[in-house]
Design a protein around this motif. Sequence first.
Motif, PDB file in Angstrom:
ATOM      1  N   LEU A 198     128.086  -7.492 -45.872  1.00  0.00           N
ATOM      2  CA  LEU A 198     127.783  -7.234 -44.465  1.00  0.00           C
ATOM      3  C   LEU A 198     126.287  -7.366 -44.204  1.00  0.00           C
ATOM      4  O   LEU A 198     125.865  -7.879 -43.163  1.00  0.00           O
ATOM      5  CB  LEU A 198     128.288  -5.843 -44.077  1.00  0.00           C
ATOM      6  N   LEU A 199     125.484  -6.904 -45.147  1.00  0.00           N
ATOM      7  CA  LEU A 199     124.028  -7.073 -45.042  1.00  0.00           C
ATOM      8  C   LEU A 199     123.675  -8.553 -44.937  1.00  0.00           C
ATOM      9  O   LEU A 199     122.880  -8.961 -44.079  1.00  0.00           O
ATOM     10  CB  LEU A 199     123.350  -6.440 -46.256  1.00  0.00           C
ATOM     11  N   THR A 200     124.272  -9.373 -45.810  1.00  0.00           N
ATOM     12  CA  THR A 200     123.968 -10.804 -45.803  1.00  0.00           C
ATOM     13  C   THR A 200     124.379 -11.441 -44.484  1.00  0.00           C
ATOM     14  O   THR A 200     123.679 -12.315 -43.961  1.00  0.00           O
ATOM     15  CB  THR A 200     124.677 -11.501 -46.981  1.00  0.00           C
ATOM     16  N   ALA A 201     125.497 -11.003 -43.934  1.00  0.00           N
ATOM     17  CA  ALA A 201     125.940 -11.531 -42.638  1.00  0.00           C
ATOM     18  C   ALA A 201     124.910 -11.237 -41.546  1.00  0.00           C
ATOM     19  O   ALA A 201     124.620 -12.095 -40.704  1.00  0.00           O
ATOM     20  CB  ALA A 201     127.292 -10.936 -42.267  1.00  0.00           C
ATOM     21  N   THR A 202     124.329 -10.031 -41.572  1.00  0.00           N
ATOM     22  CA  THR A 202     123.320  -9.706 -40.552  1.00  0.00           C
ATOM     23  C   THR A 202     122.056 -10.537 -40.745  1.00  0.00           C
ATOM     24  O   THR A 202     121.400 -10.909 -39.775  1.00  0.00           O
ATOM     25  CB  THR A 202     122.951  -8.209 -40.575  1.00  0.00           C
ATOM     26  N   GLU A 234     123.258 -18.484 -30.451  1.00  0.00           N
ATOM     27  CA  GLU A 234     123.747 -17.113 -30.295  1.00  0.00           C
ATOM     28  C   GLU A 234     124.883 -16.856 -31.279  1.00  0.00           C
ATOM     29  O   GLU A 234     126.053 -17.061 -30.959  1.00  0.00           O
ATOM     30  CB  GLU A 234     124.212 -16.880 -28.853  1.00  0.00           C
ATOM     31  N   PRO A 235     124.555 -16.429 -32.486  1.00  0.00           N
ATOM     32  CA  PRO A 235     125.584 -16.208 -33.513  1.00  0.00           C
ATOM     33  C   PRO A 235     126.342 -14.904 -33.306  1.00  0.00           C
ATOM     34  O   PRO A 235     125.830 -13.941 -32.727  1.00  0.00           O
ATOM     35  CB  PRO A 235     124.760 -16.151 -34.802  1.00  0.00           C
ATOM     36  N   LEU A 236     127.561 -14.888 -33.794  1.00  0.00           N
ATOM     37  CA  LEU A 236     128.354 -13.672 -33.865  1.00  0.00           C
ATOM     38  C   LEU A 236     128.932 -13.582 -35.273  1.00  0.00           C
ATOM     39  O   LEU A 236     129.139 -14.601 -35.945  1.00  0.00           O
ATOM     40  CB  LEU A 236     129.489 -13.695 -32.831  1.00  0.00           C
ATOM     41  N   ILE A 237     129.204 -12.338 -35.710  1.00  0.00           N
ATOM     42  CA  ILE A 237     129.777 -12.125 -37.041  1.00  0.00           C
ATOM     43  C   ILE A 237     131.240 -11.741 -36.889  1.00  0.00           C
ATOM     44  O   ILE A 237     131.569 -10.757 -36.236  1.00  0.00           O
ATOM     45  CB  ILE A 237     129.044 -11.012 -37.812  1.00  0.00           C
ATOM     46  N   LYS A 238     132.111 -12.530 -37.493  1.00  0.00           N
ATOM     47  CA  LYS A 238     133.544 -12.201 -37.529  1.00  0.00           C
ATOM     48  C   LYS A 238     133.821 -11.447 -38.825  1.00  0.00           C
ATOM     49  O   LYS A 238     133.537 -11.954 -39.903  1.00  0.00           O
ATOM     50  CB  LYS A 238     134.385 -13.477 -37.431  1.00  0.00           C
ATOM     51  N   TRP A 239     134.337 -10.240 -38.708  1.00  0.00           N
ATOM     52  CA  TRP A 239     134.523  -9.364 -39.860  1.00  0.00           C
ATOM     53  C   TRP A 239     135.315 -10.052 -40.947  1.00  0.00           C
ATOM     54  O   TRP A 239     136.320 -10.691 -40.689  1.00  0.00           O
ATOM     55  CB  TRP A 239     135.240  -8.080 -39.426  1.00  0.00           C
ATOM     56  N   PRO A 240     134.843  -9.916 -42.211  1.00  0.00           N
ATOM     57  CA  PRO A 240     133.605  -9.213 -42.566  1.00  0.00           C
ATOM     58  C   PRO A 240     132.390 -10.130 -42.719  1.00  0.00           C
ATOM     59  O   PRO A 240     131.276  -9.644 -42.753  1.00  0.00           O
ATOM     60  CB  PRO A 240     133.971  -8.615 -43.927  1.00  0.00           C
ATOM     61  N   GLN A 287     132.273 -19.597 -31.135  1.00  0.00           N
ATOM     62  CA  GLN A 287     133.577 -19.230 -31.682  1.00  0.00           C
ATOM     63  C   GLN A 287     134.063 -20.185 -32.775  1.00  0.00           C
ATOM     64  O   GLN A 287     135.253 -20.220 -33.098  1.00  0.00           O
ATOM     65  CB  GLN A 287     134.630 -19.104 -30.566  1.00  0.00           C
ATOM     66  N   LYS A 288     133.154 -20.946 -33.370  1.00  0.00           N
ATOM     67  CA  LYS A 288     133.495 -21.803 -34.497  1.00  0.00           C
ATOM     68  C   LYS A 288     132.667 -21.402 -35.708  1.00  0.00           C
ATOM     69  O   LYS A 288     131.496 -21.051 -35.583  1.00  0.00           O
ATOM     70  CB  LYS A 288     133.240 -23.279 -34.151  1.00  0.00           C
ATOM     71  N   PHE A 304     125.996  -7.803 -33.564  1.00  0.00           N
ATOM     72  CA  PHE A 304     126.458  -9.185 -33.613  1.00  0.00           C
ATOM     73  C   PHE A 304     127.982  -9.297 -33.733  1.00  0.00           C
ATOM     74  O   PHE A 304     128.509 -10.407 -33.801  1.00  0.00           O
ATOM     75  CB  PHE A 304     125.835  -9.911 -34.816  1.00  0.00           C
ATOM     76  N   GLY A 305     128.692  -8.168 -33.790  1.00  0.00           N
ATOM     77  CA  GLY A 305     130.114  -8.172 -34.107  1.00  0.00           C
ATOM     78  C   GLY A 305     130.962  -8.921 -33.094  1.00  0.00           C
ATOM     79  O   GLY A 305     130.882  -8.670 -31.888  1.00  0.00           O
ATOM     80  N   PHE A 306     131.793  -9.815 -33.568  1.00  0.00           N
ATOM     81  CA  PHE A 306     132.682 -10.617 -32.733  1.00  0.00           C
ATOM     82  C   PHE A 306     133.881  -9.783 -32.293  1.00  0.00           C
ATOM     83  O   PHE A 306     134.554  -9.179 -33.110  1.00  0.00           O
ATOM     84  CB  PHE A 306     133.150 -11.838 -33.541  1.00  0.00           C
ATOM     85  N   LYS A 307     134.101  -9.728 -31.003  1.00  0.00           N
ATOM     86  CA  LYS A 307     135.257  -9.085 -30.365  1.00  0.00           C
ATOM     87  C   LYS A 307     135.262  -7.568 -30.478  1.00  0.00           C
ATOM     88  O   LYS A 307     136.314  -6.940 -30.303  1.00  0.00           O
ATOM     89  CB  LYS A 307     136.567  -9.665 -30.902  1.00  0.00           C
TER      90      LYS A 307
END
Length: 325
Positions: free
Chosen positions: A156-160, A173-179, A186-187, A275-278
């Motif tokens: 999760l740290l790396t995703a941020t 504008e990035p978003l993070i899709k769990w995890p 959206q791609k 940044f969390g998606f949805k």
Amino acid sequence: MESTRDRLINLLAENEDKFISGQALSESLNISRNAVWKHMKDLGKDGYEIEAKPRKGYRIKEYPDKLSSNTIKWGLESKWIAKTVIHKHSVESTQTIAHRAARENAPHGTIVVADEQTNGRGRMSRTWHSSKEKGIWLSIILRPEMPPNHASQLTLLTATVLADVLNSFEGVEPLIKWPNDILLNQKKTAGILTEMQAEQDRIQYILIGIGLNINHSIEDLSEDIQMKATSLKIETGKEWSIKTIIQRLLTAFETSYDLYMKNGFHPIKEKWEHFGFKIGENIKIQTFSDQWEGKFLGISDEGALLTESIEGKPVKLYSAEIDWF
């Protein structure tokens, strides 16, 4: 142990604003002046622009943008990350090379980077398409002093970190899709694979594998993923320096990792949720025993997915199939 060539490049880098004489290089490296001259010729063939002047000596005017252990280190201001760089032109997977290096006692912060992966893999053994010189295919070897059950927090740290770096580019504008998937429009443009070797209460090493699509055109993506994947180039309409983004990514990772080891997971959790998606929207969830639709509430203090249960109460999920779209 540094090679003569690495030491030569470091000497030139330390004296980048002035010439350093062939005699001084010869004495520092304990090689002949003719050998210094041959090394300079070899550097020129590799894309380094070397300026040589009689009675003054040599200096580097420009480094090549192509990847190598030296070009990654050049200009990278870090305390511990990428002090050891293993660069390969083509590998099956950087994770495979990193496992081998870690078992051979590669130090904390060692990175493995490749121009191409022929058998890149993501979570759950899914294939990751890793085109030659089009993206970042990289693994980081870590030896943290932390309980093994906290290792997933590093994903999760790396995703941020990835989201922060991409967010720094205008119009991105990035978003993070769990995890661990990074989305643009959206791609999927990036994924993270964390693997660990540990004993019951002690981590021997952790590998953070990163795949980031940079300069792919739509034609570079196989037909089966063109509707689901993208790249920085596709989204921005321009080419990017892979080396520069690697350096920004490594610098940001080191800073974030050090803060995490000092302050714990809570600041990472807050950034991830930014940044969390949805988050706040309904998602479809399937576990081994149930299937339902519930609101995505965020992530827990351990990094689990927080959602509404069938009864509408908050529930933690550590593993589930999510229909995000």
